[in-house]
Design a protein around this motif. Structure first.
Motif, PDB file in Angstrom:
ATOM      1  N   ARG A   1       0.850  -1.187   0.000  1.00  0.00           N
ATOM      2  CA  ARG A   1       0.000   0.000   0.000  1.00  0.00           C
ATOM      3  C   ARG A   1       0.886   1.237   0.000  1.00  0.00           C
ATOM      4  NH1 ARG A   1      -5.249   0.818   1.615  1.00  0.00           N
ATOM      5  NH2 ARG A   1      -5.386  -1.130   2.759  1.00  0.00           N
TER       6      ARG A   1
ATOM      7  N   GLU B   1      -3.465   3.679  -2.207  1.00  0.00           N
ATOM      8  CA  GLU B   1      -3.851   2.614  -3.128  1.00  0.00           C
ATOM      9  C   GLU B   1      -3.010   1.366  -2.852  1.00  0.00           C
ATOM     10  OE1 GLU B   1      -4.510   1.926  -7.904  1.00  0.00           O
ATOM     11  OE2 GLU B   1      -3.655   3.818  -7.233  1.00  0.00           O
TER      12      GLU B   1
ATOM     13  N   PHE C   1      -1.708   5.907   9.201  1.00  0.00           N
ATOM     14  CA  PHE C   1      -3.025   5.646   9.794  1.00  0.00           C
ATOM     15  C   PHE C   1      -3.113   6.165  11.221  1.00  0.00           C
ATOM     16  CE2 PHE C   1      -3.229   2.242   6.525  1.00  0.00           C
ATOM     17  CZ  PHE C   1      -4.353   2.704   5.891  1.00  0.00           C
TER      18      PHE C   1
ATOM     19  N   SER D   1      -7.214  -8.586   7.694  1.00  0.00           N
ATOM     20  CA  SER D   1      -6.628  -7.294   7.343  1.00  0.00           C
ATOM     21  C   SER D   1      -6.316  -6.584   8.656  1.00  0.00           C
ATOM     22  CB  SER D   1      -7.594  -6.491   6.478  1.00  0.00           C
ATOM     23  OG  SER D   1      -7.876  -5.259   7.054  1.00  0.00           O
TER      24      SER D   1
ATOM     25  N   PHE E   1      -6.053  -3.565   9.362  1.00  0.00           N
ATOM     26  CA  PHE E   1      -6.880  -2.380   9.600  1.00  0.00           C
ATOM     27  C   PHE E   1      -8.201  -2.754  10.254  1.00  0.00           C
ATOM     28  CE2 PHE E   1      -9.801   1.002   8.493  1.00  0.00           C
ATOM     29  CZ  PHE E   1      -9.058   2.117   8.853  1.00  0.00           C
ATOM     30  N   SER E   2      -8.898  -3.771   9.684  1.00  0.00           N
ATOM     31  CA  SER E   2     -10.190  -4.129  10.272  1.00  0.00           C
ATOM     32  C   SER E   2      -9.995  -4.772  11.643  1.00  0.00           C
ATOM     33  CB  SER E   2     -10.997  -5.029   9.327  1.00  0.00           C
ATOM     34  OG  SER E   2     -10.181  -6.004   8.761  1.00  0.00           O
TER      35      SER E   2
ATOM     36  N   ILE F   1      -9.864  -2.003  14.089  1.00  0.00           N
ATOM     37  CA  ILE F   1     -11.205  -1.434  14.263  1.00  0.00           C
ATOM     38  C   ILE F   1     -12.036  -2.320  15.195  1.00  0.00           C
ATOM     39  CG2 ILE F   1     -13.365  -0.862  13.061  1.00  0.00           C
ATOM     40  CD1 ILE F   1     -11.290   1.067  12.221  1.00  0.00           C
TER      41      ILE F   1
END
Lengths: 392, 343
Positions: A64, A97, A210, A335, A337-338, A341
């Motif tokens: 990324r 991206e 992030f 992932s 990121f999730s 979260i």
């Protein structure tokens, strides 16, 4: 009259909008075309290797763009040796991206690999994999395996914990307060644990861009506020909906613990997915022991109720079954990121439940939270969790 | 309301950040190092030039020798005059898709190969068009004032004339000698200086190979290695030679950071003349080890036609670009068009 209210409305709107207009002008001035005010310093490109999968004769790398400018992926290497590779969909990465770099390579199981990606200015970014293991392929068999593990880790231990209910029922009021406070201690530990875990995942796997720490804080607080609001509503309407207050509290506790167990499921699924099977066996035993205490947390507030075996079982399911879903997501679609979260949402949920139980104790103890049973309960809860937590 | 809103925001963030752009194009195929064919819908990352689009052509450099503007001095001595211009602002695509700030003598890395005969007077007009100070320091025998160390030449047009008698016989490097020295060398300020003996060496297909490395991310470790700068170039553009023809390679190791480099030839052995100072070979081998600026002359002939690799047997270097192929044509079978031997 009508005209004046209309014009006052227009004024109100205008007074709200005008500062925004100035803000837009300011932004246009600083960033707009022809502005060279911020043309100082050199923006450094950055990419993050988020995921590495070992497929048949191929290593697949998800990268990324986590820097301030767009980049071009130029070269791939394994262990610092250049390899021909393919990048899909293309090598141009705008900010945030992602692309998939496919590196054909005859890798050996359980060996460490360093994966390098070089971008157009010659900067090389590296990710080290401790031990190569074949990527998990989603299959019905594996889904069933995860469901069984989720049951062992989530549902069964919580149900076992609920079996303490008759015991809690027979004890004196003071001891009952002790057990409620014990629940607070357990949950407090779990909440801190979830925050710590979320911070760790974000630090190890999320790019700096992030802003992991604040992402965790923001999601935790939003989750806390959202569930707090919903919880208050549930308590208010509890009479009309046929739920007694303790049942409503227990329901909220099970939802909070459910979210927490979802995070645990994620961790187990991800560990299996990444191929560290020995580690996940350990994880499973540890979580199972640990989660028994969560049953007590649900049982304690409900112990003054009658005839609620069905409800209790349902709450056990609410608290335990998310571990299964977590394992599926962690194993099949991991992932970082999730994960961050979900862990943060779980943390917020737990802190919300703590507030509600403390409120309950406060009401029962006539605004006195500093009595022996409460203080010792919270302390024992923390210690028990710490000791069972060492096993993970 | 707030709950559902926050869940909505949370979910949309999760979905947003995990979305791949789904542009699809027709599939392409490439060959891996182990020979397997791989098909992709995306783009190919392959560190080789499949078409000759290089800014610096290693094939041209290979057999390009500069003898200077020749004139005779009153005592009959040959004078060879050269003009060398240094620059330090050029960005070159050193490997497909990778751009690196090269510092150059006459626009290339390595700089031009300067060639003279022992006893000739070499006069180099050096112009520094770079931003920084640069010099030219020749290995060889010359007066202290011509050593290019204590007379830094200022940038933006600074000039200096280096003049000395060519010697001793052999192959020598020249390079910038301004501090920090490592930085000036690794950016590309170096080249080859050949001094021929008065009695010429036997005719041969002659070539120059500078073994160099590129540290594109400035971490004092080379990201690429090569013979003549462009990684993997001679592997995909084999050097054509003929059977039963003497091949002479002037090889100079300019790799920094790594203590040694080496040169292994397949299917053959070569006579090796360290530094080229002696006319009798010291070794008959297929493997030499070279330290920084260590150099020599290799001579060999191929008996059998075909493809032969040559590469660093420090395999890390060869897998990062220092590898190539000699394509040996059968000179008896077909009448090959005569190769330009560069002399």
């Amino acid at each position: 009259m009508e005209v004046s209210t209309k014009s006052s409305k227009v004024k109100l709107i205008a007074s709200g909008v005008i500062p925004f207009l100035f803000l837009i002008i300011l932004m246009a001035y600083i960033f707009g075309p022809g502005s060279d005010l911020l043309d100082l310093g050199i923006p450094l490109p950055e990419i993050t290797i988020e995921k590495v999968d070992f497929i048949d004769s191929e290593i697949q790398v998800t990268v990324r763009n986590t820097g301030p400018i767009s980049v071009e992926v130029a070269m791939a290497d394994i262990n610092d040796r250049i390899q021909p590779a393919a990048v899909e969909p293309d090598k141009y990465l705008n900010r945030y991206e992602t692309a998939l770099v496919r590196i054909p390579f005859e890798w050996n199981e359980a060996e460490p690999y360093r994966i390098g990606i070089t971008i157009e200015d010659g900067t090389r970014f590296e990710k080290e994999i401790e031990a190569a293991a074949p990527a998990v392929k989603p299959s019905l068999e594996l889904a069933w395996f995860f469901a069984i593990i989720g049951t062992y880790v989530g549902i069964i231990p919580v149900m076992i914990g609920l079996l303490w209910l008759p015991f809690i029922k027979r004890i004196s009021k003071q001891k009952y307060h002790f057990f409620l406070a014990l629940t607070v201690g357990l949950l407090l530990f779990l909440g801190i644990d979830a925050v710590e875990e979320a911070l760790e995942v974000s630090k190890e796997n999320l790019a700096d861009v992030f802003n992991g720490g604040l992402l965790v804080a923001t999601v935790t607080i939003l989750s806390f506020l959202g569930l707090y609001y919903a919880g208050e509503k549930l308590l208010k309407t509890s009479k009309s909906s046929g739920l007694t207050k303790p049942v409503a509290i227990a329901l909220m506790i099970s939802i909070g613990i459910g979210l927490h167990n979802f995070g645990e499921g994620l961790a187990i699924g991800a560990a299996v997915g990444m191929g560290s099977i020995a580690f996940s066996t350990f994880l499973i035993i540890g979580f199972a022991l640990h989660n028994t205490t969560e049953g007590i947390a649900i049982a304690a507030p409900m112990s003054r109720e009658r005839k609620m075996i069905g409800k209790l079982a349902l709450m056990g399911l609410i608290a335990g079954s998310p571990a299964i879903f977590g394992a599926w997501i962690g194993g099949f679609a991991y992932s970082p990121f999730s994960s961050v979260i979900f862990l943060s949402i779980g943390a917020g949920a737990i802190f919300q439940v703590i507030i509600i139980i403390l409120n309950m104790i406060r009401v029962e103890c006539n605004n006195n939270l500093s009595n022996v049973s409460v203080v010792s309960g919270i302390s024992v809860g923390m210690v028990v969790m710490y000791l069972t937590g060492i096993l993970i | 309301m707030i709950l559902s809103l926050s869940i909505l925001i949370g979910l949309s963030v999760v979905v947003f950040f995990t979305t791949f752009s789904d542009a699809q194009s027709e599939s392409k195929t490439f060959v891996t190092h182990s020979g397997a064919m791989v098909t992709t819908t995306g783009e190919i990352l392959d560190p080789l030039y499949t078409v000759s689009t290089v800014e610096f052509d290693p094939m041209e450099y290979l057999r390009d020798f500069n003898y200077g503007r020749v004139s005779q001095l009153s005592d009959g001595t040959t004078l060879r005059e050269f003009t060398i211009i240094a620059e330090d602002d050029k960005i070159m695509e050193v490997s497909p898709g990778i751009f690196y700030n090269v510092w150059t003598f006459n626009g290339t890395v390595p700089g031009p190969t300067i060639r003279a005969t022992e006893g000739d007077i070499v006069r180099v007009k050096f112009i520094n068009n770079g931003e920084k100070e640069h010099t030219m320091h020749f290995h060889g025998i010359h007066p202290a004032g011509m050593d290019g160390v204590f007379e830094p030449v200022g940038g933006n047009g600074g000039q200096f004339v280096y003049e000395f008698e060519a010697g001793p016989v052999g192959v020598h490097p020249y390079h910038c000698h301004v501090m920090p020295l490592e930085e000036h060398i690794v950016h590309g300020l170096y080249g080859v200086f050949i001094v021929d003996p008065k009695e010429e060496r036997p005719p041969a297909d002659e070539m120059v190979m500078v073994l160099n490395g590129l540290d594109t991310d400035f971490d004092t470790e080379n990201n690429f290695y090569a013979a003549n700068t462009v990684p993997f170039y001679y592997q995909h553009h084999p050097i054509q030679i003929n059977t039963d023809e003497l091949i002479r390679i002037y090889v100079v190791n300019m790799v920094e950071f790594d203590p040694i480099n080496n040169f292994h030839l397949h299917g053959n052995l070569y006579k090796y003349y360290p530094t080229g100072t002696d006319l009798v070979p010291s070794f008959y081998t297929d493997m030499i080890t070279l330290s920084q600026t260590e150099r020599g002359i290799m001579e060999f002939e191929y008996e059998f036609p075909g493809k032969y690799l040559f590469h660093a047997h420090k395999v890390e270097f060869s897998e990062k670009g220092w590898t190539g192929i000699f394509l040996v044509n059968d000179s008896n079978k077909k009448s090959n068009q005569d190769l330009d031997y560069g002399s």
